[in-house]
Design a protein around this motif. Structure first.
Motif, short mmCIF file in Angstrom:
data_model
loop_
_atom_site.label_atom_id
_atom_site.label_comp_id
_atom_site.label_asym_id
_atom_site.label_seq_id
_atom_site.Cartn_x
_atom_site.Cartn_y
_atom_site.Cartn_z
N CYS A 44 0.83 -1.21 0.00
CA CYS A 44 0.00 0.00 0.00
C CYS A 44 0.86 1.26 0.00
CB CYS A 44 -0.92 0.00 1.21
SG CYS A 44 -2.16 -1.32 1.22
N LYS A 138 -8.83 1.90 5.19
CA LYS A 138 -10.19 1.42 5.09
C LYS A 138 -10.68 1.04 6.49
CE LYS A 138 -8.11 -2.93 3.47
NZ LYS A 138 -7.97 -3.85 2.31
N ALA A 284 -4.90 0.53 3.07
CA ALA A 284 -5.56 0.18 1.81
C ALA A 284 -4.72 0.66 0.64
CB ALA A 284 -6.95 0.81 1.75
N ASP A 285 -4.87 0.00 -0.49
CA ASP A 285 -4.15 0.43 -1.69
C ASP A 285 -5.03 1.26 -2.61
OD1 ASP A 285 -5.83 -1.51 -2.68
OD2 ASP A 285 -4.23 -2.79 -3.48
N GLN A 286 -6.24 1.59 -2.14
CA GLN A 286 -7.16 2.46 -2.87
C GLN A 286 -7.74 3.49 -1.91
OE1 GLN A 286 -7.75 2.22 -6.18
NE2 GLN A 286 -6.32 0.47 -6.34
N THR A 288 -10.27 5.53 0.44
CA THR A 288 -11.32 5.04 1.34
C THR A 288 -12.68 5.07 0.65
OG1 THR A 288 -10.06 6.05 3.16
CG2 THR A 288 -12.29 5.29 3.65
N PRO A 289 -13.42 3.94 0.64
CA PRO A 289 -14.71 3.87 -0.08
C PRO A 289 -15.87 4.43 0.74
CG PRO A 289 -14.20 1.74 0.86
CD PRO A 289 -13.02 2.62 1.18
N ARG A 292 -19.44 3.53 -0.35
CA ARG A 292 -19.87 2.19 0.02
C ARG A 292 -20.31 2.14 1.48
NH1 ARG A 292 -15.25 -2.02 -0.21
NH2 ARG A 292 -15.23 -1.29 -2.37
N ALA A 309 -5.86 -7.90 1.74
CA ALA A 309 -6.16 -7.09 0.55
C ALA A 309 -7.66 -7.02 0.25
CB ALA A 309 -5.43 -7.67 -0.67
N ALA A 310 -8.48 -7.59 1.12
CA ALA A 310 -9.93 -7.61 0.87
C ALA A 310 -10.50 -6.19 0.86
CB ALA A 310 -10.63 -8.43 1.95
N ASP A 311 -11.51 -5.99 0.03
CA ASP A 311 -12.21 -4.71 -0.02
C ASP A 311 -13.27 -4.69 1.06
OD1 ASP A 311 -10.78 -3.77 -2.21
OD2 ASP A 311 -12.15 -4.71 -3.64
N PHE A 312 -13.25 -3.64 1.88
CA PHE A 312 -14.31 -3.48 2.89
C PHE A 312 -14.40 -2.02 3.28
CE2 PHE A 312 -10.50 -5.29 5.02
CZ PHE A 312 -10.11 -4.22 5.81
#
Length: 312
Positions: A44, A138, A284-286, A288-289, A292, A309-312
């Protein structure tokens, strides 16, 4: 090689690998798993190029966290957001609504219930977490607790313990009302002293299990936990009590800590109560969502993400 000698050799090797992993990854998850989360954090960080702007309060808290794995800060803006949430909870309590379960957990999903939480993260907490991780972040889950003194003695998380999850987890607490020692404010033992305490834990734990085996007694989960909690309590009381951190202050106080340092809290004096939001955050590598979270919330489904690496 006799069975007893082999067992001692196996225990020695196991202890070495375990303690080395705890020291390197700041995790009690186990050496076979802990490194995966550290590797993901490195991943990340490699892709993070954002320049983070932080207030003086946040910068000081980041420095404290990096040194001790525990930090706190307060701002007037955080106070306003905390007080806004607390007023809504008080309105529900005065209306006689059933909003707490038997453990003092708020029954509704908090992110979709209180828009103040997103404001909190998008302002002070966003810069704090990005500075800590040197990466995006995240939110794995968030909960709200009301702690009251309903028993004679502290139990569970009110005793010294470590959560045992990934070392990349940063737990963030937001106090919704003024908090003092008598309200069961969080206590944390900074990382260096927590690590020193862990070094003697395996031997003490084995002695406890061996004694139970001699008495032909099968220990319950609570009894197993008590062996560790009693050991932590004794060592901290004898050697490290003066180093314990216990942030207190007005509503809006933020206290953050790594989940593998020794900590306890939530045992108020009689007639007092602690209201606090608690969030488990990860790198996170993206970005913050937030969208979502706005739709689906941040309800707890398990203790920690099995896939870093899970998206949450």
């Amino acid at each position: 090689m006799s069975v007893s000698i082999f067992r001692k050799f196996k225990d020695t090797v196991g202890d070495y690998l375990s303690l080395r992993s705890i020291e390197k990854h700041r995790s009690r998850l186990g050496w076979r798993q802990a490194y995966r989360y550290s590797n993901y954090l490195d991943h990340c960080r490699q892709g993070f190029t954002e320049r983070v702007e932080s207030s003086p309060e946040v910068k000081k808290a980041v420095q404290d966290f990096q040194a001790k794995n525990v930090a706190s800060f307060w701002t007037q803006e955080n106070q306003q957001l905390a007080q806004s949430i607390f007023r809504k909870i008080q309105d529900e309590e005065r209306a006689g609504l059933e909003i707490w379960n038997e453990r003092g957990q708020y029954l509704k999903e908090i992110y979709t219930t209180f828009p103040e939480i997103e404001q909190l993260f998008k302002r002070m907490l966003e810069s704090f977490l990005k500075e800590i991780f040197k990466a995006n972040f995240k939110i794995f889950y968030g909960m709200l607790y009301k702690s009251e003194n309903r028993r004679g003695d502290p139990a569970g998380s009110e005793l010294w313990h470590a959560d045992g999850g990934p070392g990349t987890c940063v737990i963030v607490m937001l106090y919704l009302k003024d908090v003092e020692k008598e309200d069961g404010a969080l206590e944390c033992l900074p990382w260096d002293y927590s690590l020193a305490t862990y070094r003697g834990e395996p031997a003490v734990f084995r002695i406890g299990l061996e004694q139970a085996a001699k008495n032909k007694k099968e220990l319950s989960r609570e009894e197993v936990r008590k062996i560790k909690c009693d050991y932590f309590e004794e060592v901290i009381g004898r050697f490290y009590g003066k180093f314990v951190e216990q942030p207190t202050g007005p509503a809006g106080l933020v206290a953050a800590f790594g989940n593998n340092i020794l900590h306890k809290g939530g045992y108020p004096a009689a007639g007092r109560a602690r209201y606090v939001c608690l969030f488990h955050c990860y790198p996170a590598d993206q970005p913050t969502p937030f969208e979502r979270y706005r739709k689906h919330g941040i309800k707890k489904v398990e203790s920690y993400p099995k896939d870093p690496a899970a998206d949450f």
